[in-house]
Motif scaffolding. Structure first.
Motif, PDB file in Angstrom:
ATOM      1  N   GLU A  47       0.819  -1.208   0.000  1.00 25.21           N
ATOM      2  CA  GLU A  47       0.000   0.000   0.000  1.00 25.21           C
ATOM      3  C   GLU A  47       0.857   1.264   0.000  1.00 25.21           C
ATOM      4  O   GLU A  47       0.553   2.236  -0.685  1.00 25.21           O
ATOM      5  CB  GLU A  47      -0.912  -0.020   1.221  1.00 25.21           C
ATOM      6  CG  GLU A  47      -2.078   0.931   1.146  1.00 25.21           C
ATOM      7  CD  GLU A  47      -3.017   0.720   2.318  1.00 25.21           C
ATOM      8  OE1 GLU A  47      -3.200   1.687   3.086  1.00 25.21           O
ATOM      9  OE2 GLU A  47      -3.547  -0.399   2.447  1.00 25.21           O
ATOM     10  N   SER A  50       2.305   1.614  -3.533  1.00 25.73           N
ATOM     11  CA  SER A  50       1.356   1.636  -4.646  1.00 25.73           C
ATOM     12  C   SER A  50       1.084   3.047  -5.165  1.00 25.73           C
ATOM     13  O   SER A  50       0.549   3.208  -6.250  1.00 25.73           O
ATOM     14  CB  SER A  50       0.045   0.958  -4.244  1.00 25.73           C
ATOM     15  OG  SER A  50      -0.591   1.699  -3.236  1.00 25.73           O
ATOM     16  N   ASN A  51       1.465   4.060  -4.407  1.00 22.52           N
ATOM     17  CA  ASN A  51       1.303   5.444  -4.869  1.00 22.52           C
ATOM     18  C   ASN A  51       2.201   5.750  -6.057  1.00 22.52           C
ATOM     19  O   ASN A  51       1.980   6.732  -6.760  1.00 22.52           O
ATOM     20  CB  ASN A  51       1.618   6.421  -3.744  1.00 22.52           C
ATOM     21  CG  ASN A  51       0.680   6.289  -2.576  1.00 22.52           C
ATOM     22  OD1 ASN A  51      -0.462   5.877  -2.742  1.00 22.52           O
ATOM     23  ND2 ASN A  51       1.155   6.637  -1.395  1.00 22.52           N
ATOM     24  N   TYR A  52       3.220   4.947  -6.298  1.00 16.71           N
ATOM     25  CA  TYR A  52       4.205   5.229  -7.345  1.00 16.71           C
ATOM     26  C   TYR A  52       4.022   4.369  -8.578  1.00 16.71           C
ATOM     27  O   TYR A  52       4.760   4.517  -9.542  1.00 16.71           O
ATOM     28  CB  TYR A  52       5.617   5.052  -6.775  1.00 16.71           C
ATOM     29  CG  TYR A  52       5.820   5.926  -5.576  1.00 16.71           C
ATOM     30  CD1 TYR A  52       6.016   7.296  -5.720  1.00 16.71           C
ATOM     31  CD2 TYR A  52       5.746   5.407  -4.292  1.00 16.71           C
ATOM     32  CE1 TYR A  52       6.147   8.114  -4.624  1.00 16.71           C
ATOM     33  CE2 TYR A  52       5.887   6.214  -3.189  1.00 16.71           C
ATOM     34  CZ  TYR A  52       6.083   7.566  -3.361  1.00 16.71           C
ATOM     35  OH  TYR A  52       6.208   8.374  -2.266  1.00 16.71           O
ATOM     36  N   GLU A  82       8.446   3.665 -12.682  1.00 14.77           N
ATOM     37  CA  GLU A  82       7.745   3.582 -11.405  1.00 14.77           C
ATOM     38  C   GLU A  82       8.713   3.236 -10.279  1.00 14.77           C
ATOM     39  O   GLU A  82       8.656   3.814  -9.196  1.00 14.77           O
ATOM     40  CB  GLU A  82       6.643   2.519 -11.477  1.00 14.77           C
ATOM     41  CG  GLU A  82       5.528   2.873 -12.428  1.00 14.77           C
ATOM     42  CD  GLU A  82       4.576   1.723 -12.675  1.00 14.77           C
ATOM     43  OE1 GLU A  82       4.882   0.568 -12.298  1.00 14.77           O
ATOM     44  OE2 GLU A  82       3.505   1.970 -13.259  1.00 14.77           O
ATOM     45  N   ALA A  86       9.734   5.575  -7.042  1.00 11.55           N
ATOM     46  CA  ALA A  86       9.586   5.063  -5.676  1.00 11.55           C
ATOM     47  C   ALA A  86      10.897   5.195  -4.903  1.00 11.55           C
ATOM     48  O   ALA A  86      10.889   5.553  -3.721  1.00 11.55           O
ATOM     49  CB  ALA A  86       9.128   3.605  -5.705  1.00 11.55           C
ATOM     50  N   ASP A  89      11.431   8.981  -4.002  1.00 10.33           N
ATOM     51  CA  ASP A  89      10.488   9.534  -3.041  1.00 10.33           C
ATOM     52  C   ASP A  89      10.479   8.816  -1.692  1.00 10.33           C
ATOM     53  O   ASP A  89      10.249   9.441  -0.662  1.00 10.33           O
ATOM     54  CB  ASP A  89       9.073   9.532  -3.617  1.00 10.33           C
ATOM     55  CG  ASP A  89       8.910  10.543  -4.739  1.00 10.33           C
ATOM     56  OD1 ASP A  89       9.796  11.400  -4.890  1.00 10.33           O
ATOM     57  OD2 ASP A  89       7.886  10.480  -5.452  1.00 10.33           O
TER      58      ASP A  89
END
Length: 130
Positions: A47, A50-52, A82, A86, A89
């Motif tokens: 989770e 998964s934002n990336y 992706e 990740a 960030d």
């Protein structure tokens, strides 16, 4: 390809094995995530990343005997962009109260194709009498 170029630039004077370059050519990009809390679950890890992009798999490595987390895991993304986003960030961010470290996972290189087994100290070698 930017990540492969970085490897080549850093290792110009060193000999690179083809397996080091080929591990990122596949369709999946695996990241190493270190410094995880012992209470972080695979669902929470998936989770958070998964934002990336599309997370294919999130795996936390556990101890065989105690079945407790070893404090690190792996997240697999579908594309290199992706995965790079990740890394940029999430490196140094806090997850479940712990600062995590994120980088590309190193390939599991087993040169002889054998499973390493620890069975105590090596046999003493006999030296010829002189």
């Amino acid at each position: 390809m930017a990540a492969v170029r970085k490897i080549i630039e850093v290792n110009r004077n060193k000999i690179l094995s083809p397996s080091l370059l080929s591990f990122r050519r596949g369709i999946a990009y695996k990241l190493f995530v270190g410094g995880l809390s012992f209470y972080t679950t695979e669902n929470a890890l998936s989770e958070a990343f998964s934002n990336y992009g599309q997370v294919i798999e999130a795996k936390i490595v556990t101890d065989r005997v105690s079945d407790r987390s070893k404090g690190f895991g792996f997240v697999t993304f579908a594309s290199q962009d992706e995965a790079e986003n990740a890394i940029e960030d999430m490196k140094g961010k806090t997850l479940n109260g712990r600062v995590i470290f994120v980088d590309y996972a190193k390939p599991n290189i087993n040169t002889r194709g054998e499973i390493p087994i620890a069975r105590g100290p090596p046999e003493p070698t006999s030296t010829p009498d002189t």
